[in-house]
Motif scaffolding. Structure first.
Motif, mmCIF file in Angstrom:
data_model
loop_
_atom_site.group_PDB
_atom_site.id
_atom_site.type_symbol
_atom_site.label_atom_id
_atom_site.label_comp_id
_atom_site.label_asym_id
_atom_site.label_seq_id
_atom_site.Cartn_x
_atom_site.Cartn_y
_atom_site.Cartn_z
ATOM 1 N N THR A 63 7.260 -46.985 31.313
ATOM 2 C CA THR A 63 8.508 -46.838 32.059
ATOM 3 C C THR A 63 9.741 -47.004 31.164
ATOM 4 O O THR A 63 10.863 -47.029 31.655
ATOM 5 C CB THR A 63 8.572 -47.870 33.201
ATOM 6 O OG1 THR A 63 8.668 -49.187 32.622
ATOM 7 C CG2 THR A 63 7.331 -47.806 34.074
ATOM 8 N N PRO A 97 10.824 -42.463 29.932
ATOM 9 C CA PRO A 97 9.562 -42.855 30.587
ATOM 10 C C PRO A 97 8.615 -41.694 30.890
ATOM 11 O O PRO A 97 9.032 -40.537 30.955
ATOM 12 C CB PRO A 97 10.039 -43.505 31.885
ATOM 13 C CG PRO A 97 11.400 -42.982 32.134
ATOM 14 C CD PRO A 97 11.991 -42.618 30.809
ATOM 15 N N VAL A 113 8.697 -46.624 38.251
ATOM 16 C CA VAL A 113 7.667 -45.768 37.664
ATOM 17 C C VAL A 113 7.675 -44.411 38.381
ATOM 18 O O VAL A 113 7.913 -44.342 39.592
ATOM 19 C CB VAL A 113 6.270 -46.429 37.757
ATOM 20 C CG1 VAL A 113 5.858 -46.689 39.208
ATOM 21 C CG2 VAL A 113 5.212 -45.575 37.052
ATOM 22 N N LYS A 157 8.172 -50.350 40.220
ATOM 23 C CA LYS A 157 6.818 -50.413 39.669
ATOM 24 C C LYS A 157 6.117 -51.736 39.978
ATOM 25 O O LYS A 157 6.754 -52.776 40.099
ATOM 26 C CB LYS A 157 6.851 -50.162 38.163
ATOM 27 C CG LYS A 157 7.182 -51.362 37.293
ATOM 28 C CD LYS A 157 7.047 -50.968 35.831
ATOM 29 C CE LYS A 157 6.969 -52.199 34.918
ATOM 30 N NZ LYS A 157 5.687 -52.908 34.989
#
Ligand code: TXA
Ligand code: MG
Length: 318
Positions: free
Chosen positions: A105, A56, A111, A96
């Motif tokens: 992600t 990510p 996130v 997130k």
């Protein structure tokens, strides 16, 4: 495509609004940035870096109000850390919000968010109606760039612009902290020493590394690697004798006197860990371009930024 190194923030904003990629300066390392809310632009970051889709990206913001737009269920300790260290070299991993595209992600429910401490990039972000996704601006597994020139060497002709903010003043990637409920977890050592984080939120749990299923692929064993073989050692002079037939480059903390070495870089003649961290990647880029058979890197004292430097050196060794 011709890549221009520029200090023109408005031009960079225009390119980013068009969905193009622009390399940006931060205090840690240069990032390869795109509109974080534009999946197509973000996809090109992965392609250009040769980065696996499960790894990510960090989203960069310029004001605290953006945090709850990107993340939810934010623990108090996350706010405490953000208040203590933002803008700065700290990334927070949080659940997130739906607005964050899955491509950023790697399909994870969390996130990574960071407010960088660099005036040029904060000004850039202020004039954009979206946050910026940006990994370090290097091909997958290579040494991170700490100057516009490093980025040009990697991606010249592939991106329209590199926003030049001078050499990175911290020089190591951000420290990454996630949470298990209220318990803070250290995912990646970095520009803010573990001790400084623990002074704010107490003892950190250390994420256990697993090369096949890394929780944070910054923890991938092979990472930050020069092309030249690199060995970390405690006694540089002894290792130099063992390798006397080779062209050896030495990367030391502060000592400069190594008659058996072909090239020597002392990271901080004043024995300052901050200065050593700032110079580390530049030194690796230089040594890697010096036609050496081997780089011998000195192990740092395992405290403060020394611990973050050792982390990068061990990964460069693999
Ligand atoms: O200092 C930095 O963090 C720089 C500058 C440009 O901000 N960026 C950077 O990005 O180092 P990158 O992509 O090279 O490293 C980001 C690390 C990766 O190891 C990634 O796996 C981890 O952050 N990461 C990002 N989002 C994550 C998430 N949701 N869960 C776990 N790890 C995450
Ligand atoms: Mg990276």
């Amino acid at each position: 495509m011709e890549t221009t190194i520029t200090t023109d923030i408005e031009k960079s904003q225009k390119l980013l609004k068009e969905g193009q990629l622009v390399a940006i300066p931060t205090e840690t390392v240069y990032g390869l940035a795109a509109n974080a809310l534009d999946s197509n632009a973000v996809k090109r970051i992965f392609e250009m870096k040769g980065r696996p889709a499960f790894n990510p990206l960090i989203v960069h913001i310029h004001q605290m109000e953006q945090l709850p737009i990107l993340a939810k269920d934010i623990p108090q300790k996350a706010y405490d850390l953000a208040e203590a260290f933002w803008p700065g070299s700290l990334t927070l991993i949080l659940p997130k919000q739906d607005i964050v595209p899955d491509i950023i992600t790697g399909g994870k429910p969390t996130v990574g968010v960071r407010m960088p401490n660099h005036k040029t990039t904060l000004d850039l972000l202020k004039g954009l109606p979206f946050p910026l996704a940006a990994p370090s601006a290097n091909p997958f597994t290579r040494v991170s760039p700490t100057s516009a020139k490093h980025v040009l060497d990697y991606f010249g002709d592939q991106i329209p612009a590199i926003l030049d903010g001078g050499p990175c003043q911290v020089g190591l990637e951000s420290t990454i902290i996630g949470f298990d409920g209220e318990i803070p977890i250290l995912y990646r050592k970095g520009g803010i020493p573990k001790e400084a984080i623990e002074a704010v939120v107490g003892k950190l749990r250390i994420s256990t590394e697993n090369e096949t299923a890394p929780e944070a692929p910054g923890m991938l064993l092979k990472h930050y690697s020069p092309r030249t073989p690199l060995v970390v050692c405690d006694n540089l002079k002894e290792k130099l004798k063992e390798n006397s037939l080779k062209k050896v480059g030495v990367l030391s903390f502060y000592e400069e006197d190594f008659p058996l070495a072909t090239k020597v870089i002392a990271l901080s003649k004043n024995k300052m860990l901050e200065e050593a961290a700032m110079s580390l990647f530049e030194a690796l880029h230089t040594l890697d371009a010096s036609g050496l058979d081997l780089i011998l890197a000195e192990r740092f004292p395992e405290k403060g930024l020394g611990s973050s430097i050792n982390d990068r050196l061990f990964r460069a060794e693999n």
